[in-house]
Design an enzyme around this catalytic site. Structure first.
Site, PDB file in Angstrom:
ATOM      1  N   ARG A 125       0.821  -1.217   0.000  1.00 13.62           N
ATOM      2  CA  ARG A 125       0.000   0.000   0.000  1.00 13.62           C
ATOM      3  C   ARG A 125       0.856   1.269   0.000  1.00 13.62           C
ATOM      4  O   ARG A 125       0.464   2.273  -0.586  1.00 13.62           O
ATOM      5  CB  ARG A 125      -0.943   0.009   1.204  1.00 13.62           C
ATOM      6  CG  ARG A 125      -2.074  -0.982   1.008  1.00 13.62           C
ATOM      7  CD  ARG A 125      -2.952  -1.056   2.216  1.00 13.62           C
ATOM      8  NE  ARG A 125      -4.111  -1.877   1.940  1.00 13.62           N
ATOM      9  CZ  ARG A 125      -4.868  -2.418   2.880  1.00 13.62           C
ATOM     10  NH1 ARG A 125      -4.603  -2.219   4.152  1.00 13.62           N
ATOM     11  NH2 ARG A 125      -5.898  -3.158   2.545  1.00 13.62           N
ATOM     12  N   LYS A 134     -19.585 -18.014  -2.129  1.00 15.03           N
ATOM     13  CA  LYS A 134     -21.046 -17.913  -1.952  1.00 15.03           C
ATOM     14  C   LYS A 134     -21.718 -16.971  -2.936  1.00 15.03           C
ATOM     15  O   LYS A 134     -21.213 -15.882  -3.196  1.00 15.03           O
ATOM     16  CB  LYS A 134     -21.346 -17.425  -0.538  1.00 15.03           C
ATOM     17  CG  LYS A 134     -21.002 -18.462   0.494  1.00 15.03           C
ATOM     18  CD  LYS A 134     -21.372 -17.981   1.872  1.00 15.03           C
ATOM     19  CE  LYS A 134     -21.191 -19.080   2.900  1.00 15.03           C
ATOM     20  NZ  LYS A 134     -21.354 -18.581   4.256  1.00 15.03           N
ATOM     21  N   GLY A 167     -10.797  -9.004  -3.469  1.00 15.61           N
ATOM     22  CA  GLY A 167     -10.604 -10.198  -2.643  1.00 15.61           C
ATOM     23  C   GLY A 167      -9.656 -11.252  -3.169  1.00 15.61           C
ATOM     24  O   GLY A 167      -8.523 -10.960  -3.532  1.00 15.61           O
ATOM     25  N   GLY A 201     -12.878  -4.047  -0.487  1.00 19.27           N
ATOM     26  CA  GLY A 201     -14.269  -3.612  -0.313  1.00 19.27           C
ATOM     27  C   GLY A 201     -14.656  -2.519  -1.290  1.00 19.27           C
ATOM     28  O   GLY A 201     -15.765  -2.506  -1.835  1.00 19.27           O
TER      29      GLY A 201
HETATM   30  P1  AMP Z   1     -15.062 -15.300  -1.594  1.00 23.29           P
HETATM   31  O1  AMP Z   1     -14.427 -14.745  -0.358  1.00 23.29           O
HETATM   32  O2  AMP Z   1     -16.539 -15.433  -1.538  1.00 23.29           O
HETATM   33  O3  AMP Z   1     -14.583 -14.598  -2.853  1.00 23.29           O
HETATM   34  O4  AMP Z   1     -14.572 -16.786  -1.694  1.00 23.29           O
HETATM   35  C1  AMP Z   1     -13.223 -17.154  -1.800  1.00 23.29           C
HETATM   36  C2  AMP Z   1     -13.059 -18.530  -1.238  1.00 23.29           C
HETATM   37  O5  AMP Z   1     -13.891 -19.428  -1.957  1.00 23.29           O
HETATM   38  C3  AMP Z   1     -11.648 -19.069  -1.373  1.00 23.29           C
HETATM   39  O6  AMP Z   1     -11.100 -19.164  -0.081  1.00 23.29           O
HETATM   40  C4  AMP Z   1     -11.842 -20.433  -1.992  1.00 23.29           C
HETATM   41  O7  AMP Z   1     -11.112 -21.444  -1.347  1.00 23.29           O
HETATM   42  C5  AMP Z   1     -13.325 -20.690  -1.820  1.00 23.29           C
HETATM   43  N1  AMP Z   1     -13.850 -21.608  -2.829  1.00 23.29           N
HETATM   44  C6  AMP Z   1     -13.713 -21.536  -4.148  1.00 23.29           C
HETATM   45  N2  AMP Z   1     -14.279 -22.586  -4.751  1.00 23.29           N
HETATM   46  C7  AMP Z   1     -14.796 -23.368  -3.778  1.00 23.29           C
HETATM   47  C8  AMP Z   1     -15.503 -24.602  -3.780  1.00 23.29           C
HETATM   48  N3  AMP Z   1     -15.777 -25.247  -4.907  1.00 23.29           N
HETATM   49  N4  AMP Z   1     -15.889 -25.097  -2.597  1.00 23.29           N
HETATM   50  C9  AMP Z   1     -15.602 -24.443  -1.450  1.00 23.29           C
HETATM   51  N5  AMP Z   1     -14.944 -23.277  -1.390  1.00 23.29           N
HETATM   52  C10 AMP Z   1     -14.532 -22.736  -2.537  1.00 23.29           C
END
Ligand code: AMP
Length: 396
Positions: free
Chosen positions: A35, A198, A354, A377
């Site tokens: 940063r 998610k 992220g 964010g």
């Molecule tokens: P997010 O913070 O929602 O962008 O999610 C990122 C996280 O999703 C990472 O830590 C990945 O390990 C997880 N991820 C990606 N694909 C999968 C999957 N098929 N099953 C479970 N976790 C996952």
């Protein structure tokens, strides 16, 4: 609005909001100076112009009052080393202490103010506090994209004290231009890749992107909610059962807007969420009970890569699988490589928000795409179509 690079700030006191919220170890050494490095072009331009440069930032989450642990004095030497010149420090960010330190500045010198969040007024967006900060400068530059989604005193409210002398620094300018290039593109086709765990955390992003993109590739854990909603067997894969209806609604919204949705056709599956699990592959709609999809499969990678390579603009947000575990990193690596190739072919590629940023850094490919956003964010909210307070305050 005149751009920052066109103006000479010689002799002026320039108040610069930077994001120096860096991680420190127990001996107060900076463990990741990304940063600080990101703000150097802006600081160096001002120093080169012969401005009196006054840097202000927050660090950590102090509980409303001075706290040694969160003092910005700890990072002064790191800033000085990276900048290649002395950096003075003011033990208060407002009042006589700050004013006296600013008085002492000669043209081309740099002062770092103490942590803004030692005053609760900062996060409260207090106008009087913003005015006290504003007294220190003749011009205001915001280069803190990481906090641009917050309407704090130093990131947004302060701008009203500089009706004409307010600017984006180089970092902010780059972030803003990159997002605009994706969301308001005249070049087509535009492809967005959304992954991660998610659907629930990406609903607003998907909805907004459906108004701007031609192709939406959906991977990662969130894909299984769409596959199950369409009647697929997903075994023990990650799923949000309360979002099945929403997934179908998003698919029909895409259809009505003429956006092509690309879901994985196959998956790398495992019998446990572990790097030591038994691993196999399966059609995405027939994952056996007891197994879970932890990465996209080879066919999906081919399908996704071909879309990426046909695109003029590509946005990537969220990994394709559990890239942190080596057996499930291939899909995410392949997408990163497809982005690199698309960039070489002349596409504009933006990695933002992220874990896809963490992934591209981990694969050491960040230098080979067009732009990697520095704001988590802030980037996510921009992709949701929200005009960030820190950006609006300069533009309007
Ligand atoms: P997010 O913070 O929602 O962008 O999610 C990122 C996280 O999703 C990472 O830590 C990945 O390990 C997880 N991820 C990606 N694909 C999968 C999957 N098929 N099953 C479970 N976790 C996952």
């Amino acid at each position: 609005m005149a751009s920052f690079s066109e103006i000479s700030f010689a002799d002026q006191r320039v108040l610069v909001r930077v994001d120096f919220n860096v991680p420190l170890d127990e001996n107060y050494n900076v463990t990741d100076n990304t940063r600080i490095r990101a703000a150097l072009p802006t600081i160096k331009k001002l120093v080169g112009d012969g401005a009196k440069v006054i840097l202000m930032s927050h660090l950590g989450r102090p509980k409303g009052g001075p706290d040694e642990k969160f003092s910005l004095k700890h990072i002064c030497s790191e800033v000085a080393n990276l900048l290649g010149q002395e950096v003075n420090f003011s033990s208060d960010c407002i009042g006589d202490t700050a004013k006296n330190e600013v008085e002492k500045l000669s043209n081309g010198s740099v002062l770092l103010l103490e942590n803004l969040r030692f005053y609760t007024e900062e996060e409260g967006g207090d106008e009087f506090f913003a005015g006290q900060l504003a007294e220190l400068g003749d011009a205001y530059v915001n280069d803190a994209f990481g906090t641009a989604h917050r309407a704090h005193a130093s990131t947004a409210v302060i701008a009203k004290f500089f009706p004409t002398d307010k600017y984006f620094g180089f970092l902010m300018e780059q972030e803003v231009l990159s997002i605009e290039r994706v969301l308001n593109s005249t070049e087509r086709p535009v492809t967005a890749i959304v992954g991660g765990s998610k659907v629930s955390s990406k609903i607003a992003i998907i909805e907004n992107l459906l108004s701007t993109v031609d192709h939406l590739i959906i991977g990662g854990g969130m894909a299984f909610t769409f596959i199950k909603a369409q009647g697929g067997e997903i075994g023990n894969s990650l799923v949000e059962d309360d979002k099945l209806e929403l997934a179908l609604q998003l698919l029909s919204l895409a259809e009505s807007k003429g956006v092509q949705i690309h879901l994985p056709s196959d998956a790398i599956i495992a019998d446990a969420f572990s790097a030591n699990a038994n691993v196999s592959s399966a059609d995405i709609t027939s994952i056996p009970a007891g197994w879970m999809g932890l990465d996209v499969g080879e066919k999906s990678v081919e399908q996704f890569s071909s879309i990426i390579l046909q695109s003029k603009i590509v946005l990537w947000n969220g990994p394709m699988g559990v890239f942190e575990l080596e057996p499930f990193a291939n899909g995410t690596i392949a997408i990163a490589k497809a982005l690199v190739k698309a960039t070489e072919n002349g596409a504009f590629t933006l990695v933002g928000g992220g874990d896809s940023v963490a992934a591209i850094n981990q694969f050491k490919l960040a230098e080979k795409v067009s732009y990697v956003s520095t704001g988590g964010g802030a980037m996510l909210e921009s992709l949701e179509g929200i005009e960030l307070p820190g950006i609006a305050a300069i533009k309007n």
